[in-house]
Design a protein around this motif. Structure first.
Motif, PDB file in Angstrom:
ATOM      1  N   ARG A   1      -0.341   0.905  16.144  1.00 12.11           N
ATOM      2  CA  ARG A   1      -1.287   0.164  15.310  1.00 12.11           C
ATOM      3  C   ARG A   1      -1.922  -0.986  16.085  1.00 12.11           C
ATOM      4  NH1 ARG A   1       0.831  -4.530  13.122  1.00 12.11           N
ATOM      5  NH2 ARG A   1       2.931  -4.853  13.899  1.00 12.11           N
TER       6      ARG A   1
ATOM      7  N   ASN B   1       0.871  -1.167   0.000  1.00 13.16           N
ATOM      8  CA  ASN B   1       0.000   0.000   0.000  1.00 13.16           C
ATOM      9  C   ASN B   1       0.912   1.223   0.000  1.00 13.16           C
ATOM     10  OD1 ASN B   1      -2.571   1.138  -0.064  1.00 13.16           O
ATOM     11  ND2 ASN B   1      -2.528   1.552   2.120  1.00 13.16           N
TER      12      ASN B   1
ATOM     13  N   HIS C   1      -7.812  -0.241  10.768  1.00  8.52           N
ATOM     14  CA  HIS C   1      -7.945   1.010  10.027  1.00  8.52           C
ATOM     15  C   HIS C   1      -9.019   1.918  10.588  1.00  8.52           C
ATOM     16  CE1 HIS C   1      -5.564  -1.322   7.161  1.00  8.52           C
ATOM     17  NE2 HIS C   1      -5.115  -0.170   6.766  1.00  8.52           N
TER      18      HIS C   1
ATOM     19  N   GLY D   1      -2.086  -4.081  15.530  1.00  5.73           N
ATOM     20  CA  GLY D   1      -1.284  -5.296  15.676  1.00  5.73           C
ATOM     21  C   GLY D   1      -2.090  -6.564  15.424  1.00  5.73           C
ATOM     22  N   MET D   2      -3.118  -6.441  14.612  1.00  2.00           N
ATOM     23  CA  MET D   2      -3.993  -7.595  14.380  1.00  2.00           C
ATOM     24  C   MET D   2      -3.634  -8.365  13.131  1.00  2.00           C
ATOM     25  SD  MET D   2      -7.564  -6.036  15.634  1.00  2.00           S
ATOM     26  CE  MET D   2      -8.174  -7.649  16.040  1.00  2.00           C
ATOM     27  N   VAL D   3      -2.905  -7.716  12.234  1.00  3.26           N
ATOM     28  CA  VAL D   3      -2.563  -8.382  10.979  1.00  3.26           C
ATOM     29  C   VAL D   3      -1.728  -9.638  11.274  1.00  3.26           C
ATOM     30  CG1 VAL D   3      -0.423  -7.074  10.483  1.00  3.26           C
ATOM     31  CG2 VAL D   3      -1.808  -7.970   8.609  1.00  3.26           C
TER      32      VAL D   3
END
Ligand code: HEM
Length: 119
Positions: free
Chosen positions: A26, A7, A76, A28-30
């Motif tokens: 962030r 991106n 997001h 931190g879920m990715v």
């Protein structure tokens, strides 16, 4: 074969710090997404305004599933709230300066060859 999804975020100089702060905090879920392999936030040092959010996935399907997921939405949520606030609609809970990025573009690649250092 892994796929790379980058991106590309256009970030004006005045917003760099803010963008990096958001990524530092962030969701931190990715990391828990099925098929997720790698993430890096890349800062430009060559005078351009484009940060790269580099991600690598086991497959296109895994990336698409993550994009449709609750985890993507939560990762997001602040970016979306800030964008909303900037456009004057809704109740943006951002910091009042609008989104850190002024534009974004998605690049897709297939990994053809890769290497890691010898042990
Ligand atoms: C409208 C387009 C997008 C914008 C403006 C944007 C911007 C951002 C920002 C500012 C963050 C920091 C977290 C936050 O502010 O809450 C973030 C997180 C992230 N973005 Fe995006 N993003 C977009 C779409 C995408 C896409 C298509 C990808 C796929 C490569 C991506 C990958 C990531 C990842 C991996 C994180 C970290 C999420 C986590 O920790 O779980 N973003 N994004």
């Amino acid at each position: 074969m892994s796929v790379v999804k980058i991106n590309v975020l256009t970030v004006p100089a005045a917003m760099r710090e803010e963008l990096e702060r958001r990524f530092a905090g962030r969701a931190g879920m990715v990391e828990s997404a099925d098929g997720f392999e790698w993430f890096e936030l890349l800062r430009p040092v060559d005078g351009t305004e484009r940060y790269l959010v580099y991600t690598r996935w086991r497959s296109e399907e895994d990336f698409e599933a993550w994009q449709r997921s609750q985890e993507f939405a939560r990762g997001h949520a602040r970016a979306a709230a800030d964008a909303e606030g900037a456009s004057g609609h809704g109740h943006g809970h951002g910091h009042g300066q609008g989104p850190a990025a002024s534009g974004s573009e998605l690049w897709t690649f297939e990994v053809v060859e890769s290497a890691t250092p010898k042990a």
